[in-house]
Design a protein around this motif. Structure first.
Motif, PDB file in Angstrom:
ATOM      1  N   PRO A 197      40.340  43.910  33.429  1.00 60.35           N
ATOM      2  CA  PRO A 197      40.156  44.269  34.839  1.00 60.35           C
ATOM      3  C   PRO A 197      41.368  45.044  35.363  1.00 60.35           C
ATOM      4  CG  PRO A 197      39.616  41.953  34.470  1.00 60.35           C
ATOM      5  CD  PRO A 197      40.230  42.459  33.198  1.00 60.35           C
ATOM      6  N   LYS A 198      41.067  46.038  36.178  1.00 58.00           N
ATOM      7  CA  LYS A 198      42.105  46.910  36.721  1.00 58.00           C
ATOM      8  C   LYS A 198      41.917  47.027  38.228  1.00 58.00           C
ATOM      9  CE  LYS A 198      40.328  49.758  33.673  1.00 58.00           C
ATOM     10  NZ  LYS A 198      39.875  48.940  32.548  1.00 58.00           N
ATOM     11  N   GLY A 199      43.006  47.232  38.941  1.00 63.31           N
ATOM     12  CA  GLY A 199      42.906  47.415  40.388  1.00 63.31           C
ATOM     13  C   GLY A 199      42.286  48.777  40.683  1.00 63.31           C
TER      14      GLY A 199
ATOM     15  N   ASP B 274      49.262  41.401  39.032  1.00 63.78           N
ATOM     16  CA  ASP B 274      48.952  42.797  38.750  1.00 63.78           C
ATOM     17  C   ASP B 274      48.936  43.639  40.028  1.00 63.78           C
ATOM     18  OD1 ASP B 274      47.952  44.598  36.442  1.00 63.78           O
ATOM     19  OD2 ASP B 274      46.598  45.050  38.109  1.00 63.78           O
ATOM     20  N   SER B 275      48.444  43.047  41.112  1.00 66.27           N
ATOM     21  CA  SER B 275      48.342  43.795  42.373  1.00 66.27           C
ATOM     22  C   SER B 275      49.647  43.768  43.158  1.00 66.27           C
ATOM     23  CB  SER B 275      47.222  43.201  43.240  1.00 66.27           C
ATOM     24  OG  SER B 275      47.576  41.891  43.658  1.00 66.27           O
TER      25      SER B 275
ATOM     26  N   TYR C  57      39.021  44.496  41.831  1.00 69.67           N
ATOM     27  CA  TYR C  57      39.268  44.604  40.392  1.00 69.67           C
ATOM     28  C   TYR C  57      37.977  44.865  39.642  1.00 69.67           C
ATOM     29  CZ  TYR C  57      44.209  44.071  40.389  1.00 69.67           C
ATOM     30  OH  TYR C  57      45.543  44.344  40.554  1.00 69.67           O
TER      31      TYR C  57
ATOM     32  N   GLU D 176      43.012  33.332  36.263  1.00 67.08           N
ATOM     33  CA  GLU D 176      42.450  34.611  36.713  1.00 67.08           C
ATOM     34  C   GLU D 176      43.053  35.050  38.052  1.00 67.08           C
ATOM     35  OE1 GLU D 176      37.924  34.537  34.949  1.00 67.08           O
ATOM     36  OE2 GLU D 176      38.438  32.989  36.377  1.00 67.08           O
TER      37      GLU D 176
ATOM     38  N   SER E 140      43.254  42.914  48.677  1.00 67.28           N
ATOM     39  CA  SER E 140      42.746  42.743  47.316  1.00 67.28           C
ATOM     40  C   SER E 140      41.910  41.468  47.262  1.00 67.28           C
ATOM     41  CB  SER E 140      43.888  42.684  46.302  1.00 67.28           C
ATOM     42  OG  SER E 140      43.360  42.786  44.998  1.00 67.28           O
TER      43      SER E 140
ATOM     44  N   TYR F 176      37.097  32.122  40.664  1.00 72.87           N
ATOM     45  CA  TYR F 176      38.164  32.308  39.677  1.00 72.87           C
ATOM     46  C   TYR F 176      38.965  31.040  39.416  1.00 72.87           C
ATOM     47  CZ  TYR F 176      37.912  37.303  38.651  1.00 72.87           C
ATOM     48  OH  TYR F 176      37.544  38.531  38.181  1.00 72.87           O
TER      49      TYR F 176
ATOM     50  N   ALA G  80      46.296  39.511  49.249  1.00 77.98           N
ATOM     51  CA  ALA G  80      45.159  39.021  48.479  1.00 77.98           C
ATOM     52  C   ALA G  80      44.360  38.057  49.340  1.00 77.98           C
ATOM     53  CB  ALA G  80      45.653  38.323  47.213  1.00 77.98           C
TER      54      ALA G  80
ATOM     55  N   ILE H 207      39.735  38.405  45.857  1.00 79.67           N
ATOM     56  CA  ILE H 207      39.677  37.601  44.624  1.00 79.67           C
ATOM     57  C   ILE H 207      38.359  36.826  44.595  1.00 79.67           C
ATOM     58  CG2 ILE H 207      40.760  35.701  43.344  1.00 79.67           C
ATOM     59  CD1 ILE H 207      43.427  36.508  44.549  1.00 79.67           C
TER      60      ILE H 207
ATOM     61  N   GLN I 248      45.561  38.502  38.908  1.00 78.68           N
ATOM     62  CA  GLN I 248      45.338  39.490  39.975  1.00 78.68           C
ATOM     63  C   GLN I 248      46.500  39.535  40.970  1.00 78.68           C
ATOM     64  OE1 GLN I 248      41.313  39.712  41.455  1.00 78.68           O
ATOM     65  NE2 GLN I 248      41.961  40.717  43.348  1.00 78.68           N
TER      66      GLN I 248
END
Ligand code: AYL
Length: 534
Positions: free
Chosen positions: A186-188, A112-113, A178, A105, A95, A101, A71, A97, A109
């Motif tokens: 939010p989705k990857g 989730d990631s 995202y 938040e 990923s 954020y 990230a 960010i 991420q």
């Protein structure tokens, strides 16, 4: 009816992103690749290649390899591209960010990631550290250094051997931004090396490269796919110089264009509004600009024209001066599917694309326009939901088969949730949005995400969020319809203060209305249309 691109197909090299984007950098040697728009600090093309090699080697030496998610939480700096291409060259997945954020938040991420490492900068540590704790991420790189963490210098001076991971560009991911897509949280967004290579290659025939080199102003964030593909990767692949700015400040933006003789600006509508109207614009020489392209949200046709004629007049260039035009895309499209070609590169030989249009479908990009009422192809000249198919279409949403199959059908069509029309020359205009998504200053605001946070407040029993157009600014403002919990007397100000702590500024609730009940379908789906009609 499949609407083919008006452009001939382009070849998409079967290589990883760094190999494609940095292909010319080796020959370019001392030519600047990245320039800090404020300090002038520069990374040359040759240095960039060397740094990317070292960064990748250092990641490998840390135990990171193919498919691992790294990230990145950083504003635009000249080092961001080193980090991105270093991660990509190690076979890892970057990923990005959003710089604004909140810890909540960021933690979402990271979790989730399944990020293994966070790369950030010291001013962001007060938000990054609590997020890492919440998400259980322990490996940290702080680019400008911090106690207990490796710095960029540490990574770039590694003696570890170079790496050459065995990648399949068509299937291996390179980035995981995202997006909420058409609905939900939010989705990857899984984007492969091929997706990103394709999107730069597809845009290339629409660009008339300046013989003495292009200089691109990078004020839109690299943490958004627009900045990553269109500003960073496209600019570097051209062999150009990318001028970075850490945030949008009109004066700094104008000064950087003037001092670095910027040739290309890719922006979002709020910046064009400033260019059309703000008095500061007259104090700078912007005559080096060849084109300004706007995307990420609807742009008013008259505003685009006003900006173009004002800049041409100030530069004294007349019809041969800067062109203002639009492109269209989506995170799920890497992100560009449509844009406006430079003068003389139209696929149908016509001179000008109307300013309200987003231009033509890129090479290799097929479209359909589907009448939402019937599910059939719209009649010629009629509006319909835009479906897109091409090599820039994402591989799917991370760990979310349902959302993937709702958006990407079995034949490879991405259902955009935007409504468009196309004219007889193949020029598209986006006329409406039928998905939940709200756009505030070009940034995504996902109603479902805000609703979940709102319901997390003990004084709120139920919530629904929609965007309402503000006539003055032209922006869509996130508005919450709230049902108070029994006995709760929560006020509008309390709601706004609570949300300001939980979500980034662009997601703030700007309007509140208390209601008795949220209108829902039998299946429990919020009837946003009813709220919009109120
Ligand atoms: P995301 N006009 C109207 N709506 C637009 C436009 C446009 N020109 N461009 C994007 N949108 C909206 O994922 C639309 O609703 O990517 C679309 O589904 O943050 C949504 O924004 C996607 O939002 C370009 C041109 C990048 C556009 C982009 C889009 C990046 C925004 C590069 O050259």
């Amino acid at each position: 009816m499949v609407l083919a691109s008006r452009f001939p197909d382009v070849e998409i090299p079967d290589v990883a992103v760094p190999a494609y984007v940095l292909a010319r950098s080796r020959e370019l040697g001392d030519a600047p690749a990245l320039v800090d728009g404020l300090t002038g600090e520069t990374i040359t093309h040759a240095q960039l290649v060397g740094y990317v090699d070292r960064f990748a080697a250092a990641l490998h030496a840390r135990g990171l390899g193919k498919g691992d998610v790294v990230a990145v939480f950083s504003p635009n700096t000249i080092w961001f591209p080193v980090v991105f291409h270093g991660i990509a060259a190690a076979g890892c997945v970057m990923s990005p960010i959003n710089s604004l954020y909140t810890p909540d938040e960021i933690a979402f991420q990271l979790r989730d990631s399944r990020a293994k490492l966070l790369v950030t900068v010291s001013p962001f540590l007060d938000r990054a550290r609590p997020a890492m704790v919440a998400a259980g991420v322990t490996d940290l790189v702080v680019l400008d250094g911090a106690e207990g963490a490796d710095s960029l210098r540490d990574l770039l001076t590694t003696q570890a051997p170079s790496v050459d991971p065995d990648l399949d560009p068509a299937t291996d991911l390179v980035t995981l931004p995202y997006s909420s897509g058409t609905t939900g949280l939010p989705k990857g967004v899984m984007l492969t090396h091929r997706n990103l290579v394709a999107n730069v290659a597809q845009t290339r025939p629409l660009i008339d490269l300046a013989p003495d080199g292009e200089r691109i102003i990078a004020v839109l964030p690299f943490f958004h796919i627009y900045g990553l593909t269109v500003l960073m990767n496209q600019g570097l692949q051209w062999g150009g110089a990318v001028i970075t700015l850490p945030r949008f400040d009109l004066e700094q933006f104008l000064r950087a264009i003037q001092d670095h003789e910027v040739t290309r600006a890719f922006v979002a509508p709020p910046i064009l509004l400033a260019l059309a109207k703000h008095p500061l614009v007259e104090q700078f020489d912007l005559s080096s600009l060849r084109s300004i392209n706007s995307g990420a949200a609807p742009l008013d046709e008259s505003l685009a024209l006003a900006a173009q004629s004002r800049l041409r007049e100030l530069a004294g260039t007349g019809d041969e001066g800067v062109t203002v035009a639009q492109g269209y895309g989506m995170t799920e499209l890497s992100p560009v599917s449509h844009t406006t070609p430079d003068r003389g590169l139209s696929p149908v030989g016509d001179p000008d694309v109307p300013k309200g249009s987003v231009g033509y479908a890129l090479p290799g990009t097929e479209c359909r326009l589907i009448d939402p009422a019937t599910g059939e192809d719209a009649a010629a000249g009629e509006r319909g939901e835009l479906w897109v198919r091409g090599p820039q279409v994402m591989a799917g949403y991370l760990n979310n088969e349902q959302a993937t199959s709702d958006t990407l059908d079995g034949e490879g069509w991405l259902h955009t949730g935007d409504v468009a029309v196309v004219d007889e020359l193949g020029r598209y205009t986006v006329v409406d949005r039928v998905k939940e998504l709200i756009k505030y200053k070009g940034y995504q605001v996902a109603p479902a995400e805000l609703e979940a946070v709102l319901i997390g407040h003990p004084g709120i029993a139920d919530a629904a969020v929609i965007g309402v157009k503000d006539e003055e600014s032209g922006e869509e403002l996130p508005k919450a319809f709230l049902v108070r919990a029994p006995g709760s007397e929560i006020t509008e100000d309390e709601v706004k203060a609570y949300m300001a702590e939980k979500v980034a500024p662009h997601k703030k609730i700007r309007l509140v209305e208390f209601i008795e009940q949220v209108p829902k379908s039998a299946a429990g789906k919020i009837l946003r249309k009813e709220l919009r009609a109120r």
